[in-house]
Design a protein around this motif. Sequence first.
Motif, PDB file in Angstrom:
ATOM      1  N   ARG A  86       0.979  -1.139  -0.118  1.00  0.00           N
ATOM      2  CA  ARG A  86       0.052  -0.022  -0.121  1.00  0.00           C
ATOM      3  C   ARG A  86       0.910   1.179  -0.130  1.00  0.00           C
ATOM      4  O   ARG A  86       2.052   1.354   0.594  1.00  0.00           O
ATOM      5  CB  ARG A  86      -0.953   0.008   1.221  1.00  0.00           C
TER       6      ARG A  86
ATOM      7  N   SER B 235      -3.127   5.408   3.958  1.00  0.00           N
ATOM      8  CA  SER B 235      -3.502   5.252   5.182  1.00  0.00           C
ATOM      9  C   SER B 235      -3.205   6.521   6.216  1.00  0.00           C
ATOM     10  O   SER B 235      -3.189   6.524   7.232  1.00  0.00           O
ATOM     11  CB  SER B 235      -2.480   3.923   5.794  1.00  0.00           C
TER      12      SER B 235
ATOM     13  N   HIS C 219      -3.628   0.813   6.931  1.00  0.00           N
ATOM     14  CA  HIS C 219      -2.397   0.228   6.126  1.00  0.00           C
ATOM     15  C   HIS C 219      -2.632  -1.535   6.059  1.00  0.00           C
ATOM     16  O   HIS C 219      -2.273  -1.999   5.035  1.00  0.00           O
ATOM     17  CB  HIS C 219      -1.242   0.637   6.840  1.00  0.00           C
ATOM     18  N   THR C 220      -2.836  -2.031   7.048  1.00  0.00           N
ATOM     19  CA  THR C 220      -3.125  -3.405   7.289  1.00  0.00           C
ATOM     20  C   THR C 220      -4.406  -4.054   6.992  1.00  0.00           C
ATOM     21  O   THR C 220      -4.370  -5.305   6.742  1.00  0.00           O
ATOM     22  CB  THR C 220      -2.336  -4.017   8.519  1.00  0.00           C
TER      23      THR C 220
ATOM     24  N   LYS D  61       0.982   9.231   9.868  1.00  0.00           N
ATOM     25  CA  LYS D  61       1.299   8.282   8.506  1.00  0.00           C
ATOM     26  C   LYS D  61       2.504   7.188   8.589  1.00  0.00           C
ATOM     27  O   LYS D  61       3.138   7.208   9.572  1.00  0.00           O
ATOM     28  CB  LYS D  61       1.934   9.198   7.195  1.00  0.00           C
ATOM     29  N   VAL D  62       2.317   6.146   7.991  1.00  0.00           N
ATOM     30  CA  VAL D  62       3.209   5.134   8.003  1.00  0.00           C
ATOM     31  C   VAL D  62       4.570   5.489   7.537  1.00  0.00           C
ATOM     32  O   VAL D  62       4.741   6.071   6.169  1.00  0.00           O
ATOM     33  CB  VAL D  62       2.842   3.904   7.289  1.00  0.00           C
TER      34      VAL D  62
ATOM     35  N   LEU E  69       5.234  -1.166   1.928  1.00  0.00           N
ATOM     36  CA  LEU E  69       4.789   0.224   1.746  1.00  0.00           C
ATOM     37  C   LEU E  69       5.519   0.671   0.419  1.00  0.00           C
ATOM     38  O   LEU E  69       6.651   0.611   0.192  1.00  0.00           O
ATOM     39  CB  LEU E  69       5.780   1.055   2.831  1.00  0.00           C
TER      40      LEU E  69
END
Length: 158
Positions: A6, A11, A50-51, A80-81, A129
């Motif tokens: 992603r 996310s 995200h997951t 954010k990731v 990612l």
Amino acid sequence: MTVTSRKVSESIVQTVHIVRPNHLNAAGRLFGGVLMQWIDEVAGVVGKRHTHKNVTTASVDNLRFLRGAYQRDVIVIIGKVTYVGNTSMEVKVDSYVEDIDGVKTPINHAFFTMVALDDNDKPTPVPRLELETEEEWEEWEKAKKRREVRMMRREEGF
């Protein structure tokens, strides 16, 4: 099970809060614990987005309070990731006071390690990612260094 990938942008979470009297400490500033709850919630939603799984907070580090916030302040929290491992990810959460003109002044930065959980509450793989911008690549490289420090500290018992 195939783990997908992603984009960071998929996310990102932004929340807005108004500091109310029940959010204040005895000194008349936003109670740090309230802000910590808000940022933990943002980190959790980022991780879930995200997951597409439940997540849990494994650790928080570099939690830095830069300045206070006061009653009626508008607080903007953005998460954010920045990095993913096998079953965990780093989520960067920045908090700001936003003035009437929309200018944001940083009040807090934190980095969360979130772990994805399967239906039995056991760690499960997270999607890769997809990094699209120079800033995302820079964040990834900084996050790798923070991860190394975390691992070293864990080995040393900190």
